[in-house]
Motif scaffolding. Sequence first.
Motif, PDB file in Angstrom:
ATOM      1  N   ALA A 105       5.026   9.716  -7.352  1.00  0.00           N
ATOM      2  CA  ALA A 105       6.199   9.957  -8.194  1.00  0.00           C
ATOM      3  C   ALA A 105       5.832   9.990  -9.674  1.00  0.00           C
ATOM      4  O   ALA A 105       6.304  10.862 -10.422  1.00  0.00           O
ATOM      5  CB  ALA A 105       7.250   8.880  -7.932  1.00  0.00           C
ATOM      6  N   VAL A 106       4.983   9.059 -10.111  1.00  0.00           N
ATOM      7  CA  VAL A 106       4.600   9.008 -11.525  1.00  0.00           C
ATOM      8  C   VAL A 106       3.795  10.246 -11.914  1.00  0.00           C
ATOM      9  O   VAL A 106       3.983  10.822 -12.995  1.00  0.00           O
ATOM     10  CB  VAL A 106       3.806   7.723 -11.818  1.00  0.00           C
ATOM     11  CG1 VAL A 106       3.177   7.775 -13.203  1.00  0.00           C
ATOM     12  CG2 VAL A 106       4.712   6.510 -11.704  1.00  0.00           C
ATOM     13  N   THR A 107       2.901  10.696 -11.041  1.00  0.00           N
ATOM     14  CA  THR A 107       2.100  11.882 -11.330  1.00  0.00           C
ATOM     15  C   THR A 107       2.978  13.121 -11.463  1.00  0.00           C
ATOM     16  O   THR A 107       2.831  13.896 -12.416  1.00  0.00           O
ATOM     17  CB  THR A 107       1.053  12.098 -10.230  1.00  0.00           C
ATOM     18  OG1 THR A 107       0.204  10.941 -10.137  1.00  0.00           O
ATOM     19  CG2 THR A 107       0.198  13.324 -10.529  1.00  0.00           C
ATOM     20  N   CYS A 108       3.877  13.309 -10.507  1.00  0.00           N
ATOM     21  CA  CYS A 108       4.772  14.477 -10.571  1.00  0.00           C
ATOM     22  C   CYS A 108       5.672  14.409 -11.798  1.00  0.00           C
ATOM     23  O   CYS A 108       5.921  15.426 -12.462  1.00  0.00           O
ATOM     24  CB  CYS A 108       5.601  14.561  -9.300  1.00  0.00           C
ATOM     25  SG  CYS A 108       4.650  14.933  -7.819  1.00  0.00           S
ATOM     26  N   ASN A 109       6.169  13.226 -12.116  1.00  0.00           N
ATOM     27  CA  ASN A 109       7.027  13.063 -13.289  1.00  0.00           C
ATOM     28  C   ASN A 109       6.262  13.353 -14.568  1.00  0.00           C
ATOM     29  O   ASN A 109       6.804  13.971 -15.502  1.00  0.00           O
ATOM     30  CB  ASN A 109       7.595  11.652 -13.317  1.00  0.00           C
ATOM     31  CG  ASN A 109       8.745  11.510 -14.289  1.00  0.00           C
ATOM     32  OD1 ASN A 109       8.550  11.194 -15.455  1.00  0.00           O
ATOM     33  ND2 ASN A 109       9.957  11.710 -13.799  1.00  0.00           N
ATOM     34  N   ALA A 116       0.829  -1.209   0.000  1.00  0.00           N
ATOM     35  CA  ALA A 116       0.000   0.000   0.000  1.00  0.00           C
ATOM     36  C   ALA A 116       0.863   1.258   0.000  1.00  0.00           C
ATOM     37  O   ALA A 116       0.605   2.211  -0.756  1.00  0.00           O
ATOM     38  CB  ALA A 116      -0.939  -0.012   1.204  1.00  0.00           C
ATOM     39  N   ILE A 117       1.903   1.285   0.827  1.00  0.00           N
ATOM     40  CA  ILE A 117       2.797   2.450   0.866  1.00  0.00           C
ATOM     41  C   ILE A 117       3.565   2.576  -0.448  1.00  0.00           C
ATOM     42  O   ILE A 117       3.741   3.683  -0.977  1.00  0.00           O
ATOM     43  CB  ILE A 117       3.758   2.340   2.059  1.00  0.00           C
ATOM     44  CG1 ILE A 117       2.977   2.367   3.374  1.00  0.00           C
ATOM     45  CG2 ILE A 117       4.776   3.476   2.033  1.00  0.00           C
ATOM     46  CD1 ILE A 117       3.834   2.122   4.597  1.00  0.00           C
ATOM     47  N   ALA A 118       4.010   1.433  -0.987  1.00  0.00           N
ATOM     48  CA  ALA A 118       4.712   1.461  -2.274  1.00  0.00           C
ATOM     49  C   ALA A 118       3.807   1.987  -3.379  1.00  0.00           C
ATOM     50  O   ALA A 118       4.248   2.754  -4.248  1.00  0.00           O
ATOM     51  CB  ALA A 118       5.218   0.061  -2.617  1.00  0.00           C
ATOM     52  N   LEU A 119       2.524   1.592  -3.358  1.00  0.00           N
ATOM     53  CA  LEU A 119       1.586   2.078  -4.362  1.00  0.00           C
ATOM     54  C   LEU A 119       1.378   3.582  -4.237  1.00  0.00           C
ATOM     55  O   LEU A 119       1.366   4.304  -5.246  1.00  0.00           O
ATOM     56  CB  LEU A 119       0.252   1.356  -4.215  1.00  0.00           C
ATOM     57  CG  LEU A 119      -0.874   1.798  -5.164  1.00  0.00           C
ATOM     58  CD1 LEU A 119      -0.483   1.564  -6.614  1.00  0.00           C
ATOM     59  CD2 LEU A 119      -2.182   1.081  -4.820  1.00  0.00           C
ATOM     60  N   LEU A 120       1.249   4.069  -3.017  1.00  0.00           N
ATOM     61  CA  LEU A 120       1.080   5.509  -2.800  1.00  0.00           C
ATOM     62  C   LEU A 120       2.277   6.288  -3.316  1.00  0.00           C
ATOM     63  O   LEU A 120       2.128   7.309  -4.015  1.00  0.00           O
ATOM     64  CB  LEU A 120       0.871   5.775  -1.313  1.00  0.00           C
ATOM     65  CG  LEU A 120       0.773   7.254  -0.899  1.00  0.00           C
ATOM     66  CD1 LEU A 120      -0.447   7.904  -1.527  1.00  0.00           C
ATOM     67  CD2 LEU A 120       0.746   7.384   0.619  1.00  0.00           C
ATOM     68  N   LEU A 121       3.468   5.826  -2.990  1.00  0.00           N
ATOM     69  CA  LEU A 121       4.680   6.514  -3.441  1.00  0.00           C
ATOM     70  C   LEU A 121       4.826   6.450  -4.957  1.00  0.00           C
ATOM     71  O   LEU A 121       5.259   7.420  -5.593  1.00  0.00           O
ATOM     72  CB  LEU A 121       5.907   5.887  -2.777  1.00  0.00           C
ATOM     73  CG  LEU A 121       6.029   6.101  -1.266  1.00  0.00           C
ATOM     74  CD1 LEU A 121       7.159   5.257  -0.691  1.00  0.00           C
ATOM     75  CD2 LEU A 121       6.265   7.577  -0.959  1.00  0.00           C
ATOM     76  N   THR A 122       4.449   5.325  -5.555  1.00  0.00           N
ATOM     77  CA  THR A 122       4.532   5.175  -7.009  1.00  0.00           C
ATOM     78  C   THR A 122       3.580   6.142  -7.711  1.00  0.00           C
ATOM     79  O   THR A 122       3.968   6.816  -8.679  1.00  0.00           O
ATOM     80  CB  THR A 122       4.203   3.732  -7.419  1.00  0.00           C
ATOM     81  OG1 THR A 122       5.138   2.847  -6.804  1.00  0.00           O
ATOM     82  CG2 THR A 122       4.280   3.573  -8.933  1.00  0.00           C
TER      83      THR A 122
END
Length: 251
Positions: free
Chosen positions: A234-238, A225-231
Amino acid sequence: MPSLATALMPRSAGTLVVLLALLVLWQGLHLLVGASSLASPAATVAKLASLLVTGEFWLNISETMRAFVAAFAISLFGGIALGIVLGVRKLAGNVAEPILTTLYSIPKVVLYPLVLLCFGLGISAKIAFGVMHGLIPITLFSMNAIRQMKPVYRRTSQVMRLSPVQNAFTVIMPAILPEIISGVRLGFSLTLLGVLIGEMFASQRGLGFLLTSAINLGQIDTIMAIALLLTVFAVTCNALMMRFDRRLTHR
């Protein structure tokens, strides 16, 4: 002439296909290795939703974002400024480039005891660890962008007798902005990684701390869940930075 919506349809369709393929692969791996090793997409989303409604989880997000924003701001402005100085001064750049490259290749984890000794346990150490990851890539991208800049720009600024500050903001920055954004995209991801690693080593709060706790307790659904949130973050900002980069290139 095709409309903007029509032009964006192939790109959106391609993104959707990639997302579906990743979900299918994720679900397939879950069925292959079992829930004890990899949570399913549905279970991960459900766990993330349950975490997001708790105040404690938002406190950890806030702690990580505070450290990340500070570290990224230092990396961004410090890296661009240092890159411009080293790029304009050729001798200094030639001396600094191998040093920066060597420092960048050193695993930052081995320097963490030194960071703790200098900054102690707290948000300062996490910020320093984030800056260690993000500053050098932005500096190298900015410096190399100036080296590849057309010489006519520099000659024009000399003819116009611009001051160093005017030269930096009116000539150099507009000329190298697309290359800087590429470095910023890399620095963004590495700064976030550095902050998380810092939290995993010595912190009592933050997403990195939650990841370490979940790993120690074997909570696979929390880790995912934390990995999904961080992904997603990061993908949105990128993606936003890539869109900004495309607009600059188009102009």
